[in-house]
Structures are given as C-alpha cells and as structure tokens.
Design an enzyme around this catalytic site. Structure first.
Site, PDB file in Angstrom:
ATOM      1  N   LYS A 176       0.836  -1.090   0.110  1.00 36.66           N
ATOM      2  CA  LYS A 176      -0.115   0.073   0.276  1.00 36.66           C
ATOM      3  C   LYS A 176       0.826   1.286   0.057  1.00 36.66           C
ATOM      4  CE  LYS A 176      -3.681  -2.557   1.994  1.00 36.66           C
ATOM      5  NZ  LYS A 176      -4.635  -2.834   3.262  1.00 36.66           N
TER       6      LYS A 176
ATOM      7  N   ASP B  19     -11.618   2.586   3.376  1.00 34.90           N
ATOM      8  CA  ASP B  19     -11.646   1.052   3.285  1.00 34.90           C
ATOM      9  C   ASP B  19     -13.111   0.735   2.965  1.00 34.90           C
ATOM     10  OD1 ASP B  19      -9.600  -0.816   3.373  1.00 34.90           O
ATOM     11  OD2 ASP B  19      -9.395  -0.525   5.283  1.00 34.90           O
TER      12      ASP B  19
ATOM     13  N   GLN C 237      -4.937  -1.361   9.269  1.00 33.51           N
ATOM     14  CA  GLN C 237      -4.778  -2.636   8.613  1.00 33.51           C
ATOM     15  C   GLN C 237      -5.333  -3.778   9.697  1.00 33.51           C
ATOM     16  OE1 GLN C 237      -3.721  -3.152   5.643  1.00 33.51           O
ATOM     17  NE2 GLN C 237      -3.984  -5.538   5.656  1.00 33.51           N
TER      18      GLN C 237
HETATM   19  N1  GUN Z   1      -6.702  -6.782   6.034  1.00 31.75           N
HETATM   20  C1  GUN Z   1      -7.144  -7.623   4.839  1.00 31.75           C
HETATM   21  N2  GUN Z   1      -7.778  -7.112   4.148  1.00 31.75           N
HETATM   22  C2  GUN Z   1      -7.773  -5.549   4.346  1.00 31.75           C
HETATM   23  C3  GUN Z   1      -8.561  -4.554   3.853  1.00 31.75           C
HETATM   24  O1  GUN Z   1      -9.053  -4.556   2.834  1.00 31.75           O
HETATM   25  N3  GUN Z   1      -8.359  -3.442   4.631  1.00 31.75           N
HETATM   26  C4  GUN Z   1      -7.773  -3.305   5.845  1.00 31.75           C
HETATM   27  N4  GUN Z   1      -7.877  -2.175   6.378  1.00 31.75           N
HETATM   28  N5  GUN Z   1      -7.301  -4.493   6.381  1.00 31.75           N
HETATM   29  C5  GUN Z   1      -7.293  -5.634   5.727  1.00 31.75           C
END
Ligand code: GUN
Length: 283
Positions: A53, A120, A97
């Site tokens: 990311k 998200d 996350q």
């Molecule tokens: N953990 C696994 N997939 C995601 C996601 O799309 N967003 C976040 N914040 N955590 C994750």
C-alpha cells in the site's frame, strides 16, 4: 477460448492515470493527497499488504503517513492515534490494517474514523450509502472487481451474478454493487443449500470464501465470467485462489488469475478512494 482479465496490467494503467490526476490536484490546490496507514503488531501477511500500500502511494503521488505500533499497543494508545489522524487536515484517508492484535477492539478503533476518511469503505455510513446506491467510498476489493468487469465490457444488466462469501469487506458490498449494476444477485455462504447448482447458473461468479480451489469446473457454466478474490496456499504452499484455475479456465469466457488478478486492483482502488476523499475535502 477463455480470456484472462489481467489485474496487474489494469492496475498499472489506472495508477498511471491516477498519478496525473493527483498531480493536477496538487497543482491546483497546493495540497498533497494524504493517506495514513496504521499497522499494529507483526502479522507477516499484514506487513506485506502495508508495504504494498505504501509503495502504491509512491507510484501515484500520494503522501503516505505510516504508523507502526507494537503488538502490545493498548486500546487507548491506538484510539488516541486514530483520533488525532481524524482531526488532521493533511490526512484525507485513514486505513487501519486488519486484523488488529488480539485483545484490541477493532470496531471501536474503526468507529473513530470519520466516514469521509474511511477509504476502506467499512463504516456503516458508507455501507448504507452503497446499499442505497448513493455516491460513497466503496470497499476496495469489490470496487476493483467492478472495474475489472467494466474493463472488458462484461454485461451485467439482467445477468445472473453469484457471490460466494458474505463478509462485510467483500461479499456483501460485492452483492450490492452488482445489484446496483442491475444484475440478479445470489449471495451464497457456508449454509447455502444446493450451492453447486446455484453456481452453475451464474453468468458472473465471484468467489470470496478463502478456501483453496473450492470452485471446481462442474460448478461453472460454459462461457461464465469467473472472478477469484481468494488468497490461499495450496497443499505445496503455493499461492492460489478460491478457484481451481487450471480446470475452470477451460469453461470460462473470462477468468482472473491468482496472483495478478484482483489483488493489485484492491490496492489501486485504495489509492483511488484516497484521491476521492481528498477531492471531497476541498469541495
Ligand atoms: N486486511 C485484509 N484486507 C484488508 C483491507 O482491505 N483493509 C484493511 N484495513 N485491512 C485488511
């Protein structure tokens, strides 16, 4: 003959386009697009996701603000951080996350993210907007899947779409997006009866259940579009999706590979959402 929907190539194209838009935004407003990424603990998969990311921020001209917290961070410490990011005008998007380390209440932490910064698309406000087919920040994985379908002009109107998996992050918003696009949607899960027959009627089949090679060729209609959201390890430890790719591809018209399919699109849509959030902040 099947066609592979190349998520990696589409993601690269979209990131290049986004970079130009982000630069134009900065030139016009004097502001950088700011995305905060919060990682607590040392889950190896989460570390890889967060690294990707942050790299994607670099590729698209977005300023990343990374916060690494120890696994034993307290609830009030992480809440304090997220609250300060919520109040920070230079931060347009906040990503915490998941999963958080054991003992932390993720719902309370996520509840501190204002919906305008919820890149998200997990908040009740954003999910509610999606359900009502209003403009909103959409969860990145299902949003990326829609872009993949769009990139090949795959018809959705009136078509049978089957979504496997009812998670808040993928399955439910996926079903809502396909419904909003006029597909006839069946959302299946672990308690669904006659699952194989339902899948075999799908014009568009989206698998998001987290079970290696669960979708076999007999569950797929000739000429279907098969989207694989899965990210699993097979018996040899090799990365694989929820779809038995080698056998299913012979029946599909379109199929997404793992890796190189939905994964790169998810992160690209996160960048896209951060940009949308930044644009809205100056409206
Ligand atoms: N953990 C696994 N997939 C995601 C996601 O799309 N967003 C976040 N914040 N955590 C994750």
């Amino acid at each position: 003959m099947y066609k592979i929907i190349d998520g990696k190539a589409l993601a690269a194209k979209m990131r290049a386009e986004l970079k130009a838009e982000v630069e134009a935004f900065t030139a016009e407003t004097g502001k950088e697009v700011g995305l905060a990424v919060v990682l607590a603990g040392n889950d190896p998969a989460s570390q890889v996701y967060v690294r990707n990311k942050i790299r994607a921020c670099g590729e698209t001209g977005i300023r990343s603000h990374a916060f690494y917290l120890p696994a034993d961070v307290t609830q009030s410490q992480i809440e304090e951080l997220v609250a300060s990011l919520a109040a920070n005008e230079d931060i347009h998007g906040i990503l915490v996350q998941l999963p958080l380390p054991k003992g932390l209440d993720a719902e309370r932490v996520l509840g501190l993210i204002p919906y305008e910064k919820d890149v998200d698309g997990f908040s009740a406000e954003n999910i509610g907007n999606l359900a009502m087919n209003r403009k909103t920040l959409v969860a990145c994985t299902p949003f990326g899947v829609m872009k993949m379908l769009e990139s090949e002009s795959i018809p959705l109107k009136g078509k049978n779409a089957v979504v496997l998996g009812r998670s808040n992050i993928v399955g439910k918003p996926m079903a809502m997006l396909l419904t909003n696009a006029d597909a006839t949607v069946t959302l299946c899960h672990s308690k669904t009866e006659n699952l194989r027959e339902i899948c075999a009627r799908a014009d568009i089949l989206v698998a998001a259940i987290g079970r290696a090679k669960f979708v076999t060729a007999d569950m797929v209609k000739e000429g279907a579009t098969v989207i694989d959201v899965g990210m699993n390890r097979d018996e040899n430890g090799k990365l694989c999706g929820d779809v038995d790719y080698e056998n299913v591809k012979e029946k599909a018209a379109y199929i997404t590979p793992v890796p190189g399919g939905v994964g790169p699109m998810t992160i690209t849509m996160l960048m896209h959402n951060a940009f949308i959030a930044a644009k809205r902040s100056v409206e």
